[in-house]
Design an enzyme around this catalytic site. Structure first.
Site, PDB file in Angstrom:
ATOM      1  N   ASP A 162      -1.413   6.202  -7.173  1.00 32.20           N
ATOM      2  CA  ASP A 162      -1.987   6.233  -8.529  1.00 32.20           C
ATOM      3  C   ASP A 162      -2.929   7.414  -8.740  1.00 32.20           C
ATOM      4  O   ASP A 162      -2.792   8.168  -9.696  1.00 32.20           O
ATOM      5  CB  ASP A 162      -2.762   4.938  -8.818  1.00 32.20           C
ATOM      6  N   ARG A 204     -18.062  -0.093  -5.349  1.00 32.54           N
ATOM      7  CA  ARG A 204     -17.896   0.605  -6.630  1.00 32.54           C
ATOM      8  C   ARG A 204     -19.174   1.288  -7.095  1.00 32.54           C
ATOM      9  O   ARG A 204     -19.138   2.439  -7.529  1.00 32.54           O
ATOM     10  CB  ARG A 204     -17.361  -0.338  -7.714  1.00 32.54           C
ATOM     11  N   ASP A 233     -12.986  -4.075 -11.113  1.00 34.01           N
ATOM     12  CA  ASP A 233     -13.439  -2.774 -10.631  1.00 34.01           C
ATOM     13  C   ASP A 233     -13.656  -1.764 -11.756  1.00 34.01           C
ATOM     14  O   ASP A 233     -14.575  -0.956 -11.704  1.00 34.01           O
ATOM     15  CB  ASP A 233     -12.452  -2.218  -9.586  1.00 34.01           C
ATOM     16  N   SER A 259      -2.058  -5.745  -3.143  1.00 41.43           N
ATOM     17  CA  SER A 259      -3.103  -4.799  -3.529  1.00 41.43           C
ATOM     18  C   SER A 259      -4.265  -4.997  -2.564  1.00 41.43           C
ATOM     19  O   SER A 259      -4.791  -6.108  -2.434  1.00 41.43           O
ATOM     20  CB  SER A 259      -3.529  -5.085  -4.974  1.00 41.43           C
TER      21      SER A 259
HETATM   22  N1  ARG Z   1     -11.404  -9.678  -6.483  1.00 39.00           N
HETATM   23  C1  ARG Z   1     -12.234  -8.829  -5.705  1.00 39.00           C
HETATM   24  C2  ARG Z   1     -13.357  -8.253  -6.545  1.00 39.00           C
HETATM   25  O1  ARG Z   1     -13.263  -8.306  -7.729  1.00 39.00           O
HETATM   26  C3  ARG Z   1     -11.448  -7.767  -4.980  1.00 39.00           C
HETATM   27  C4  ARG Z   1     -11.047  -6.575  -5.782  1.00 39.00           C
HETATM   28  C5  ARG Z   1     -10.208  -5.651  -4.985  1.00 39.00           C
HETATM   29  N2  ARG Z   1      -9.921  -4.443  -5.696  1.00 39.00           N
HETATM   30  C6  ARG Z   1      -8.754  -3.786  -5.609  1.00 39.00           C
HETATM   31  N3  ARG Z   1      -8.638  -2.707  -6.328  1.00 39.00           N
HETATM   32  N4  ARG Z   1      -7.759  -4.202  -4.865  1.00 39.00           N
HETATM   33  O2  ARG Z   1     -14.315  -7.760  -6.053  1.00 39.00           O
END
Ligand code: ARG
Length: 403
Positions: free
Chosen positions: A15, A96, A125, A177
């Site tokens: 991506d 993040r 995110d 993912s």
């Molecule tokens: N659900 C978790 C959170 O919101 C994990 C997010 C993982 N992010 C990803 N881009 N795979 O913190």
């Protein structure tokens, strides 16, 4: 006229690689790619740096954020015993804001007006990147190409990339993912979207299946200095190395898996799998030391603060005034959290089996039922009479009302 500049949070995956070129072709930007090392595995950072430049990035910065991640982010998370919905140690929610901070810094350094991220339009995110970046610099513009581009399927995206000589994954793309950093690993999507299905064993990388752990338990003593991990088995060690060690030890004993349905900020519930052996072991040990060293009312109040802290951070409010004020409160509780905790790992469990501190509030002579007992039992009767007086009076009123 000079081209507008954009700083892209770049991971090296398909991506964000495609995004480098897309921002150049479709938006006419000069692109500065930025990759952060927060302790994630499986990455040849020099390879992904060169890849961004080959795709057309004006520059690609690879920034080692590991020390800062531990000292400014994980130290606070551990002090807060941070678990979203009492379960999830905020792995991605913690990385993040540090990535956003560096994006903003790079944007200032390169005089860029835009920052760009590769998050999807239905996750947490995107919120964390954007709220963090615009809190740090309210004048910045944020772009989220995944929310607007028309490369809808992965096949279309791969064709678009291949046509431009951008390397595309040759192996069958894995159906999950995944995000990871030193605090743990997150796994979503694919078959996991059926909440009834047990996660297949091959999704796990940090942890052994609990029943496959060694038959013998393993004991580890974790030392803390003012709430910060500082030694293992008496050996002084950095917080970072302690996490590395506990990820390994916990993982080997099958400890640290989480399977949960989680409430995302954007309003939906999702099924999430986490592997976080080091983080969970440290939170276990840190709590155990707090139980011994924090005064009762402070400890009880802190529990409610921890809940708010974790929710703020999950919601992308790392830089919010409330979160910062809570940090100050939590920091004020930590000076006495110094001492050692003995953990026992065995077949998927990690239990506290011992703790000691020079600042312990546990008083043997008050607690013992043995000979050295110094607790004044004769005072208990009067204490209880007065402590129970208000509800006893109320009970008489209820009787009069016939309730
Ligand atoms: N659900 C978790 C959170 O919101 C994990 C997010 C993982 N992010 C990803 N881009 N795979 O913190």
């Amino acid at each position: 006229m000079a081209k507008a500049r954009a700083v892209l949070a770049y991971s090296g995956g398909l991506d964000t690689s495609v995004m480098v070129r897309w921002l150049i072709e479709e938006k006419g930007f000069e692109v500065i790619a930025m990759a952060g090392d927060v302790g994630q595995t499986r990455q040849d950072l020099e390879y992904i740096r060169q890849k961004a430049v080959d795709i057309g990035a004006h520059e690609c910065l690879v920034i080692d954020m590991r020390e800062e991640f531990v000292s400014d982010f994980l130290t606070k998370a551990l002090a807060a015993n941070a678990l979203y919905e009492n379960k999830y140690p905020l792995v991605s929610a913690l990385s993040r804001p540090i990535l956003a901070k560096h994006l903003v810094e790079v944007a200032a350094e390169y005089n860029a007006q835009y920052v760009v991220h590769g998050c999807t339009g239905k996750g947490n995110d995107q919120v964390r990147f954007e709220v963090s970046a615009t809190t740090l610099d309210p004048d910045l513009q944020v772009l989220a190409p995944l929310r607007e581009w028309d490369l809808l399927t992965r096949e279309q995206e791969m064709q678009w990339a291949a046509a431009r000589g951008i390397p595309v994954p040759t192996t069958v793309s894995q159906p999950y993912s995944i995000d990871d950093n030193i605090w743990g690993r997150t796994i979503e999507c694919g078959i996991l979207e059926d909440p009834w299905v047990e996660p297949p064993e091959d999704i796990y990388e940090l942890t052994q299946a609990p029943d496959k752990g060694p038959d013998d338990p393993q004991y580890i003593v974790v030392g803390f200095d003012a709430g910060v991990p500082c030694s293992l088995d008496g050996l002084p060690m950095s917080f970072y190395d302690i996490i590395v060690q506990l990820n390994e030890i916990g993982g080997r004993h099958g400890y640290g898996r989480i399977d949960m349905i989680e409430n995302r900020l954007v309003g939906l519930k999702s099924r999430e799998i986490y592997e976080t052996p080091g983080a969970l072991a440290l939170i276990e040990a840190h709590k155990a030391l707090e139980d011994m060293t924090l005064e009762r009312d402070l400890l009880h109040y802190k529990l409610s603060v921890e809940h708010v802290w974790a929710t703020q951070v999950y919601y992308g409010h790392w830089y919010s005034p409330l979160k910062q004020a809570l940090d100050a409160f939590i920091a004020s509780t930590q000076p006495a959290v110094t001492g050692e905790v003995r953990l026992k790992f065995h077949k998927g469990t990690c239990l506290t089996v011992g703790r000691r501190s020079d600042y312990s509030l546990y008083d043997y002579s008050l607690a013992t039922y043995g000979e050295q007992d110094s607790f004044d039992r004769t005072a208990a009767k009067g204490f209880i009479d007065i402590f129970g007086l208000a509800v006893k009076t109320w009970a008489r009123q209820q009787r009069k009302l016939g309730l």
